[in-house]
Design an enzyme around this catalytic site. Structure first.
Site, mmCIF file in Angstrom:
data_model
loop_
_atom_site.group_PDB
_atom_site.id
_atom_site.type_symbol
_atom_site.label_atom_id
_atom_site.label_comp_id
_atom_site.label_asym_id
_atom_site.label_seq_id
_atom_site.Cartn_x
_atom_site.Cartn_y
_atom_site.Cartn_z
ATOM 1 N N PRO A 20 3.685 5.034 -13.589
ATOM 2 C CA PRO A 20 4.380 6.177 -13.021
ATOM 3 C C PRO A 20 4.021 6.525 -11.586
ATOM 4 C CG PRO A 20 2.809 6.892 -14.685
ATOM 5 C CD PRO A 20 2.814 5.396 -14.694
ATOM 6 N N ASP A 21 2.760 6.299 -11.170
ATOM 7 C CA ASP A 21 2.481 6.635 -9.777
ATOM 8 C C ASP A 21 1.491 5.664 -9.152
ATOM 9 O OD1 ASP A 21 -0.234 7.650 -9.378
ATOM 10 O OD2 ASP A 21 0.332 9.413 -10.521
ATOM 11 N N ALA A 22 1.532 5.607 -7.847
ATOM 12 C CA ALA A 22 0.764 4.612 -7.099
ATOM 13 C C ALA A 22 -0.736 4.833 -7.181
ATOM 14 C CB ALA A 22 1.204 4.615 -5.636
ATOM 15 N N THR A 23 -1.172 6.040 -7.500
ATOM 16 C CA THR A 23 -2.615 6.296 -7.544
ATOM 17 C C THR A 23 -3.285 5.523 -8.669
ATOM 18 O OG1 THR A 23 -2.272 8.276 -8.879
ATOM 19 C CG2 THR A 23 -2.430 8.576 -6.495
ATOM 20 N N ALA A 24 -2.547 5.146 -9.700
ATOM 21 C CA ALA A 24 -3.120 4.366 -10.798
ATOM 22 C C ALA A 24 -3.576 2.997 -10.320
ATOM 23 C CB ALA A 24 -2.106 4.232 -11.923
#
Length: 119
Positions: A20-24
């Site tokens: 879902p998001d790039a921080t992962a």
């Protein structure tokens, strides 16, 4: 994916991750935290999925029998009839003729040859 299943006359399972998001992935630093805008061209904004998934199961005729699973985590399942493989290969057998020694023969010339250089 559909053309791979169809041309190979096989069941195809394509498992694609969802993130879902790039921080992962540790890429949070490229998104401006104040604006939520991407800092690199082509990178999704903070509101977009980083990897949107797309897992799918396809039969030997190229028909989708489960999926695609987009924008969410999940598990795809499908009941398959393995008789479809033999049925589909009656009209197109992509590799079967190679198994017939009376039809196909591979010969390799292993003798050394002189090399000619030309300008």
């Amino acid at each position: 994916m559909k053309n791979i299943a169809y041309e190979g006359r096989l069941f195809l399972i394509s498992a694609v991750q969802f993130m879902p998001d790039a921080t992962a992935m540790g890429f949070g630093e490229i998104i401006d935290q104040a604006t939520g805008k991407r800092k690199l061209p082509g990178w999704p904004s903070a509101d977009d999925n980083c990897i949107n998934g797309g897992s799918v199961i396809i039969d030997p005729y190229g028909e989708i029998i489960a999926g695609p699973l987009l924008g969410q985590e999940g598990l795809l399942t499908a009941e398959i009839n393995t008789d479809l493989i033999a049925e589909a290969r009656f009209d197109l057998d992509p590799v079967g003729h190679y198994a017939r020694g009376d039809v196909f023969q591979l010969t390799v010339n292993e003798r050394s040859h002189d090399v000619k250089f030309t300008k």
